[in-house]
Write a protein that holds these residues in place. Sequence first.
Motif, PDB file in Angstrom:
ATOM      1  N   ALA A  21       0.828  -1.207   0.000  1.00  0.00           N
ATOM      2  CA  ALA A  21       0.000   0.000   0.000  1.00  0.00           C
ATOM      3  C   ALA A  21       0.862   1.257   0.000  1.00  0.00           C
ATOM      4  CB  ALA A  21      -0.933  -0.008   1.208  1.00  0.00           C
ATOM      5  N   ASN A  50       1.046   4.017  -3.154  1.00  0.00           N
ATOM      6  CA  ASN A  50       0.611   5.392  -2.913  1.00  0.00           C
ATOM      7  C   ASN A  50       1.740   6.407  -2.812  1.00  0.00           C
ATOM      8  OD1 ASN A  50      -2.531   5.467  -2.222  1.00  0.00           O
ATOM      9  ND2 ASN A  50      -1.701   3.526  -1.478  1.00  0.00           N
ATOM     10  N   TYR A  81      -6.401   7.215   5.226  1.00  0.00           N
ATOM     11  CA  TYR A  81      -6.958   6.536   4.056  1.00  0.00           C
ATOM     12  C   TYR A  81      -8.189   7.304   3.602  1.00  0.00           C
ATOM     13  CZ  TYR A  81      -8.835   3.057   0.886  1.00  0.00           C
ATOM     14  OH  TYR A  81      -9.311   2.425  -0.233  1.00  0.00           O
ATOM     15  N   ARG A 101      -7.000   6.063  -1.907  1.00  0.00           N
ATOM     16  CA  ARG A 101      -5.566   6.212  -1.697  1.00  0.00           C
ATOM     17  C   ARG A 101      -5.227   6.619  -0.268  1.00  0.00           C
ATOM     18  NH1 ARG A 101      -2.648   9.114  -5.185  1.00  0.00           N
ATOM     19  NH2 ARG A 101      -4.140   9.039  -6.889  1.00  0.00           N
ATOM     20  N   TYR A 109      -1.810  -1.430  10.083  1.00  0.00           N
ATOM     21  CA  TYR A 109      -2.330  -2.347   9.065  1.00  0.00           C
ATOM     22  C   TYR A 109      -3.749  -2.803   9.403  1.00  0.00           C
ATOM     23  CZ  TYR A 109      -2.924  -6.614   6.336  1.00  0.00           C
ATOM     24  OH  TYR A 109      -3.415  -7.589   5.515  1.00  0.00           O
ATOM     25  N   TYR A 133      -6.007  -0.019   8.472  1.00  0.00           N
ATOM     26  CA  TYR A 133      -6.069   0.083   7.011  1.00  0.00           C
ATOM     27  C   TYR A 133      -6.956  -1.017   6.437  1.00  0.00           C
ATOM     28  CZ  TYR A 133      -4.515  -0.438   2.156  1.00  0.00           C
ATOM     29  OH  TYR A 133      -4.477  -0.580   0.789  1.00  0.00           O
ATOM     30  N   VAL A 142     -10.396  -0.355   4.286  1.00  0.00           N
ATOM     31  CA  VAL A 142     -10.536  -0.810   2.902  1.00  0.00           C
ATOM     32  C   VAL A 142     -11.708  -1.773   2.768  1.00  0.00           C
ATOM     33  CG1 VAL A 142      -9.441  -2.167   1.071  1.00  0.00           C
ATOM     34  CG2 VAL A 142      -8.131  -0.425   2.285  1.00  0.00           C
ATOM     35  N   GLU A 194      -7.502  -7.095   1.071  1.00  0.00           N
ATOM     36  CA  GLU A 194      -7.278  -5.678   0.790  1.00  0.00           C
ATOM     37  C   GLU A 194      -6.466  -5.390  -0.469  1.00  0.00           C
ATOM     38  OE1 GLU A 194      -4.360  -7.189   3.728  1.00  0.00           O
ATOM     39  OE2 GLU A 194      -6.527  -7.183   3.571  1.00  0.00           O
ATOM     40  N   ALA A 199      -8.431  -2.781  -2.463  1.00  0.00           N
ATOM     41  CA  ALA A 199      -7.835  -1.447  -2.564  1.00  0.00           C
ATOM     42  C   ALA A 199      -7.571  -1.077  -4.020  1.00  0.00           C
ATOM     43  CB  ALA A 199      -6.535  -1.395  -1.762  1.00  0.00           C
TER      44      ALA A 199
END
Length: 232
Positions: A37, A41, A70, A76, A117, A120, A124, A192, A196
């Motif tokens: 990720a 990004n 996020y 993103r 994580y 995140y 997501v 993810e 994502a």
Amino acid sequence: MNLNALPIASGVMPLHELHLGSLGGDGQTMEPAMRLALEANFGGFERWREDLVALAAAPGGGARWVLLVYLPREGRLKNLGAADDAAVPEGGVPLLALDRHAPAGAGLDRIDWAGVYARYQAAVHAASEPFGCGHADVSGALVLDVRRAGVFAQATQMMAGARWHDPAAVGQWAADLPRDQPVVVYCVYGHEVGRATALRLRAAGVDARYLHGGLDGWQVAGQALVTKGDAA
């Protein structure tokens, strides 16, 4: 594409609590999907770190915190400065909060990436839930294999007709995809990485969805796979 249909995060953790929850690790160890990720990004972990350090050193205009956030509507991650909880963009989910007035590196070297994580992953999954598809929806779609490069390199099989695209470089190839054809992306398990990537593509105007269960679910259901060289 209806970006307004994306769920808005609720019950976001206050930044001072998030700051405490962001620390306690070694600042380096993280899941491969989290590292991916950051690469997708920011161009990689080191570039993300450089960007955050530069943000912390810049005139803050009253900002106390530097955040990794996020943004579901954009699909993103972004580094932002914030004075308080109200400064977080609407719908944004803060994943990491560091005190910009702390000594340089003091917080960065103590980041608990396992916690980052987990936040995140939850963000997501929540944002992408409306955009999953089943096996019957694959017909007629452009199918993209977005397994991580290392995973794909070791794999021997993929879905028939699929093309591999590096999820770490989604910002580079998203513009090349058709806007008049559905796109289905799959990773290994439909977690993810695929989710994502689908959100990032949708933000770019692509009618993208992720495959529920990923390639593993496809295989368990008895659907056909082909040798990588025979996929086209």
